[in-house]
Design a protein around this motif. Sequence first.
Motif, PDB file in Angstrom:
ATOM      1  N   UNK A   1       0.826  -1.210   0.000  1.00 45.12           N
ATOM      2  CA  UNK A   1       0.000   0.000   0.000  1.00 45.12           C
ATOM      3  C   UNK A   1       0.865   1.267   0.000  1.00 45.12           C
ATOM      4  N   UNK A   2       1.990   1.224   0.710  1.00 41.17           N
ATOM      5  CA  UNK A   2       2.843   2.410   0.809  1.00 41.17           C
ATOM      6  C   UNK A   2       3.624   2.667  -0.483  1.00 41.17           C
ATOM      7  N   UNK A   3       4.297   1.631  -1.007  1.00 37.95           N
ATOM      8  CA  UNK A   3       5.184   1.844  -2.145  1.00 37.95           C
ATOM      9  C   UNK A   3       4.509   1.683  -3.507  1.00 37.95           C
ATOM     10  N   UNK A   4       3.561   0.785  -3.625  1.00 34.59           N
ATOM     11  CA  UNK A   4       2.950   0.548  -4.933  1.00 34.59           C
ATOM     12  C   UNK A   4       1.678   1.364  -5.139  1.00 34.59           C
ATOM     13  N   UNK A   5       0.908   1.547  -4.091  1.00 36.48           N
ATOM     14  CA  UNK A   5      -0.324   2.335  -4.205  1.00 36.48           C
ATOM     15  C   UNK A   5      -0.140   3.762  -3.707  1.00 36.48           C
ATOM     16  N   UNK A   6       1.005   4.022  -3.082  1.00 37.24           N
ATOM     17  CA  UNK A   6       1.368   5.351  -2.582  1.00 37.24           C
ATOM     18  C   UNK A   6       0.299   5.946  -1.657  1.00 37.24           C
ATOM     19  N   UNK A   7      -0.220   5.110  -0.775  1.00 35.16           N
ATOM     20  CA  UNK A   7      -1.202   5.570   0.202  1.00 35.16           C
ATOM     21  C   UNK A   7      -0.496   6.164   1.417  1.00 35.16           C
TER      22      UNK A   7
ATOM     23  N   UNK B   1      -2.491   7.301   7.156  1.00 30.59           N
ATOM     24  CA  UNK B   1      -3.870   7.484   7.619  1.00 30.59           C
ATOM     25  C   UNK B   1      -4.848   6.723   6.720  1.00 30.59           C
ATOM     26  N   UNK B   2      -4.597   6.752   5.414  1.00 32.72           N
ATOM     27  CA  UNK B   2      -5.460   6.030   4.488  1.00 32.72           C
ATOM     28  C   UNK B   2      -5.353   4.524   4.706  1.00 32.72           C
ATOM     29  N   UNK B   3      -4.126   4.056   4.927  1.00 30.00           N
ATOM     30  CA  UNK B   3      -3.929   2.624   5.178  1.00 30.00           C
ATOM     31  C   UNK B   3      -4.619   2.208   6.466  1.00 30.00           C
TER      32      UNK B   3
ATOM     33  N   UNK C   1      -5.150   1.192  14.069  1.00 27.46           N
ATOM     34  CA  UNK C   1      -4.652   2.534  14.386  1.00 27.46           C
ATOM     35  C   UNK C   1      -3.500   2.948  13.465  1.00 27.46           C
ATOM     36  N   UNK C   2      -3.388   4.240  13.239  1.00 27.94           N
ATOM     37  CA  UNK C   2      -2.337   4.752  12.370  1.00 27.94           C
ATOM     38  C   UNK C   2      -0.955   4.435  12.942  1.00 27.94           C
ATOM     39  N   UNK C   3      -0.824   4.464  14.253  1.00 31.16           N
ATOM     40  CA  UNK C   3       0.468   4.138  14.871  1.00 31.16           C
ATOM     41  C   UNK C   3       0.873   2.691  14.572  1.00 31.16           C
TER      42      UNK C   3
END
Length: 159
Positions: A121-127, A130-132, A139-141
């Motif tokens: 989600x972070x590297x390929x979808x660039x989310x 908070x979105x993830x 939780x975001x943490x």
Amino acid sequence: MTHEEIEQLMDDYSLYMLKLAYVYVKNRQSAEDIVQEVFLQLYEQSHYREQGEIKSYLTTLVVNRSKNYLKSWSYRMLLFKEVYIEKSTTNKDALIADEERKLIGEAIFKLPLKYREVLYFHYYEELKTAQMAEMMKIPESTVKTRLVKARKLLKDKLP
């Protein structure tokens, strides 16, 4: 939803959904089946009404269907039968680049699912985190912690 609306969604999101399902199940045919089941489910749900972004809804359906597949007996049997076939190329630069991508891909797929999904989600979808967090219902943490841990595990697995 009408047949035309489903076709439009398939045109717009099928490749995205296929990549997402593949991250979870690591098998193209199974990922294709999951995407097809999601679209069938969407088509059969005559009561669906858009309450938010359709991409988020489809992402949730694919993630849930993929996780259910990973719990299934058919997936466990597939693990025993799976054979890896290596492809050879003649171009040395392409061969080196392919080998690096293969090593990184293998290292990512060896990570536990909770780390693999945040990396995807972070590297390929660039989310954003908070979105993830919203999509994964954690939780975001926790997302941030998993991302840090995933990077560390990936670094340890790579030569």
